[in-house]
Design a protein around this motif. Structure first.
Motif, short mmCIF file in Angstrom:
data_model
loop_
_atom_site.label_atom_id
_atom_site.label_comp_id
_atom_site.label_asym_id
_atom_site.label_seq_id
_atom_site.Cartn_x
_atom_site.Cartn_y
_atom_site.Cartn_z
N ALA A 6 -37.96 -43.41 66.40
CA ALA A 6 -38.05 -43.84 64.86
C ALA A 6 -37.75 -42.36 64.32
CB ALA A 6 -38.95 -44.48 64.49
N ALA A 7 -37.04 -42.42 63.19
CA ALA A 7 -37.01 -41.22 62.33
C ALA A 7 -38.29 -40.82 61.63
CB ALA A 7 -35.89 -41.07 61.33
N GLU A 8 -38.51 -39.50 61.54
CA GLU A 8 -39.75 -39.16 60.65
C GLU A 8 -39.24 -38.74 59.49
OE1 GLU A 8 -43.23 -35.57 60.45
OE2 GLU A 8 -41.94 -35.87 62.16
N THR A 9 -39.72 -38.97 58.27
CA THR A 9 -39.33 -38.69 57.14
C THR A 9 -40.14 -37.39 56.69
OG1 THR A 9 -38.82 -40.82 56.45
CG2 THR A 9 -39.19 -39.25 54.68
N ILE A 10 -39.31 -36.28 55.99
CA ILE A 10 -39.92 -35.12 55.54
C ILE A 10 -39.39 -34.84 54.05
CG2 ILE A 10 -40.51 -32.76 55.36
CD1 ILE A 10 -40.17 -33.00 58.61
N ARG A 11 -40.17 -34.92 52.91
CA ARG A 11 -39.54 -34.66 51.55
C ARG A 11 -39.27 -33.33 51.36
NH1 ARG A 11 -36.96 -37.67 47.65
NH2 ARG A 11 -37.37 -36.79 45.67
N VAL A 12 -37.97 -33.11 50.82
CA VAL A 12 -37.57 -31.73 50.54
C VAL A 12 -37.33 -31.43 49.14
CG1 VAL A 12 -37.23 -30.90 53.00
CG2 VAL A 12 -35.57 -31.83 51.55
N GLU A 13 -37.12 -30.39 48.50
CA GLU A 13 -36.98 -30.41 47.10
C GLU A 13 -36.21 -28.95 46.86
OE1 GLU A 13 -39.98 -30.21 44.17
OE2 GLU A 13 -40.99 -32.18 44.75
N GLY A 14 -34.86 -29.08 46.99
CA GLY A 14 -33.83 -27.99 46.84
C GLY A 14 -33.79 -27.09 47.96
N GLY A 15 -32.84 -26.40 48.08
CA GLY A 15 -32.83 -25.10 49.21
C GLY A 15 -31.26 -25.12 49.62
N LEU A 16 -31.64 -24.55 50.98
CA LEU A 16 -29.94 -24.34 51.61
C LEU A 16 -30.45 -25.06 53.37
CD1 LEU A 16 -29.56 -20.74 50.85
CD2 LEU A 16 -28.20 -22.63 50.16
N ALA A 17 -29.39 -25.38 53.80
CA ALA A 17 -29.21 -25.71 55.20
C ALA A 17 -28.28 -24.83 55.79
CB ALA A 17 -28.69 -27.23 55.51
N GLU A 18 -28.93 -24.26 57.07
CA GLU A 18 -27.75 -23.59 57.80
C GLU A 18 -27.86 -23.95 59.42
OE1 GLU A 18 -26.79 -18.70 58.78
OE2 GLU A 18 -28.86 -19.41 58.41
N VAL A 19 -26.55 -24.25 59.76
CA VAL A 19 -26.19 -24.70 61.12
C VAL A 19 -25.53 -23.72 61.89
CG1 VAL A 19 -25.18 -26.34 62.65
CG2 VAL A 19 -25.95 -26.91 60.25
N THR A 20 -26.25 -23.24 62.99
CA THR A 20 -25.45 -22.14 63.54
C THR A 20 -25.55 -22.44 65.05
OG1 THR A 20 -27.54 -20.76 64.25
CG2 THR A 20 -26.57 -20.23 62.18
N THR A 21 -25.31 -21.42 65.94
CA THR A 21 -24.98 -21.83 67.35
C THR A 21 -26.48 -21.87 67.97
OG1 THR A 21 -25.04 -19.50 68.07
CG2 THR A 21 -22.87 -20.70 67.94
N ARG A 22 -27.46 -21.53 67.52
CA ARG A 22 -29.01 -21.38 67.61
C ARG A 22 -29.73 -22.76 67.30
NH1 ARG A 22 -28.91 -16.87 64.72
NH2 ARG A 22 -30.61 -17.93 63.31
N GLY A 23 -29.03 -23.39 66.24
CA GLY A 23 -29.55 -24.80 65.87
C GLY A 23 -29.41 -24.98 64.25
N LEU A 24 -30.58 -25.67 63.68
CA LEU A 24 -30.42 -25.72 62.38
C LEU A 24 -31.69 -25.40 61.55
CD1 LEU A 24 -29.75 -27.39 59.49
CD2 LEU A 24 -30.85 -29.59 60.75
N THR A 25 -31.50 -24.72 60.64
CA THR A 25 -32.43 -24.15 59.65
C THR A 25 -32.50 -24.58 58.18
OG1 THR A 25 -32.59 -22.21 60.98
CG2 THR A 25 -33.61 -21.98 58.82
N ILE A 26 -33.52 -25.27 57.99
CA ILE A 26 -33.75 -25.67 56.39
C ILE A 26 -34.41 -24.58 55.70
CG2 ILE A 26 -34.35 -27.52 54.70
CD1 ILE A 26 -32.20 -28.50 56.34
N LEU A 27 -33.73 -23.97 54.64
CA LEU A 27 -34.74 -23.25 53.74
C LEU A 27 -35.03 -23.97 52.40
CD1 LEU A 27 -32.82 -19.86 54.22
CD2 LEU A 27 -34.85 -20.57 55.43
N ALA A 28 -36.06 -24.68 52.33
CA ALA A 28 -36.43 -25.57 51.21
C ALA A 28 -37.30 -24.80 50.34
CB ALA A 28 -36.95 -26.76 51.66
N GLU A 29 -37.25 -25.16 48.98
CA GLU A 29 -38.16 -24.45 47.79
C GLU A 29 -39.59 -25.38 48.10
OE1 GLU A 29 -36.09 -25.61 44.17
OE2 GLU A 29 -34.19 -24.57 44.84
N LYS A 30 -39.49 -26.52 48.54
CA LYS A 30 -40.63 -27.33 48.73
C LYS A 30 -40.47 -28.41 49.80
CE LYS A 30 -42.57 -27.08 43.98
NZ LYS A 30 -43.37 -28.00 42.99
N ALA A 31 -41.61 -28.64 50.55
CA ALA A 31 -41.54 -29.59 51.43
C ALA A 31 -43.06 -30.14 51.72
CB ALA A 31 -40.89 -28.85 53.02
N ALA A 32 -42.74 -31.41 51.94
CA ALA A 32 -44.13 -32.25 52.10
C ALA A 32 -44.16 -33.36 53.17
CB ALA A 32 -44.58 -33.26 50.66
#
Length: 84
Positions: A58-84
């Protein structure tokens, strides 16, 4: 193979783990990221990240507000203004 996933806010490192898939609320529409995804960057809108730790889990939900997502060969990085 698992996807390396990091979720970072200005205050803290929220997540740093290996997962199966993450669905991201992009400004141009939601997108899913699995291991081996082509590298790219996207802005994200306020919404829910859906994190699946296993292929059939099952998917876990994480609320985010604004930001950037970067996918690289290392994986996924989310730089969010806020996360809950």
């Amino acid at each position: 193979m698992p996807l390396h996933f990091e979720l970072v806010t200005p205050d803290r490192l929220v997540r740093n783990e290996e997962v199966h898939m993450v669905t991201v609320p992009g400004t141009e529409g939601d997108f899913g990221v699995l291991e081996g995804h082509a590298p790219f960057m996207s802005t994200i809108r306020d919404g829910d990240l859906l994190v699946q730790k296993t292929a059939n889990g099952a998917a876990e939900t994480i609320r985010v507000e604004g930001g950037l997502a970067e996918v690289t060969t290392r994986g996924l990085t989310i730089l969010a203004e806020k996360a809950a």
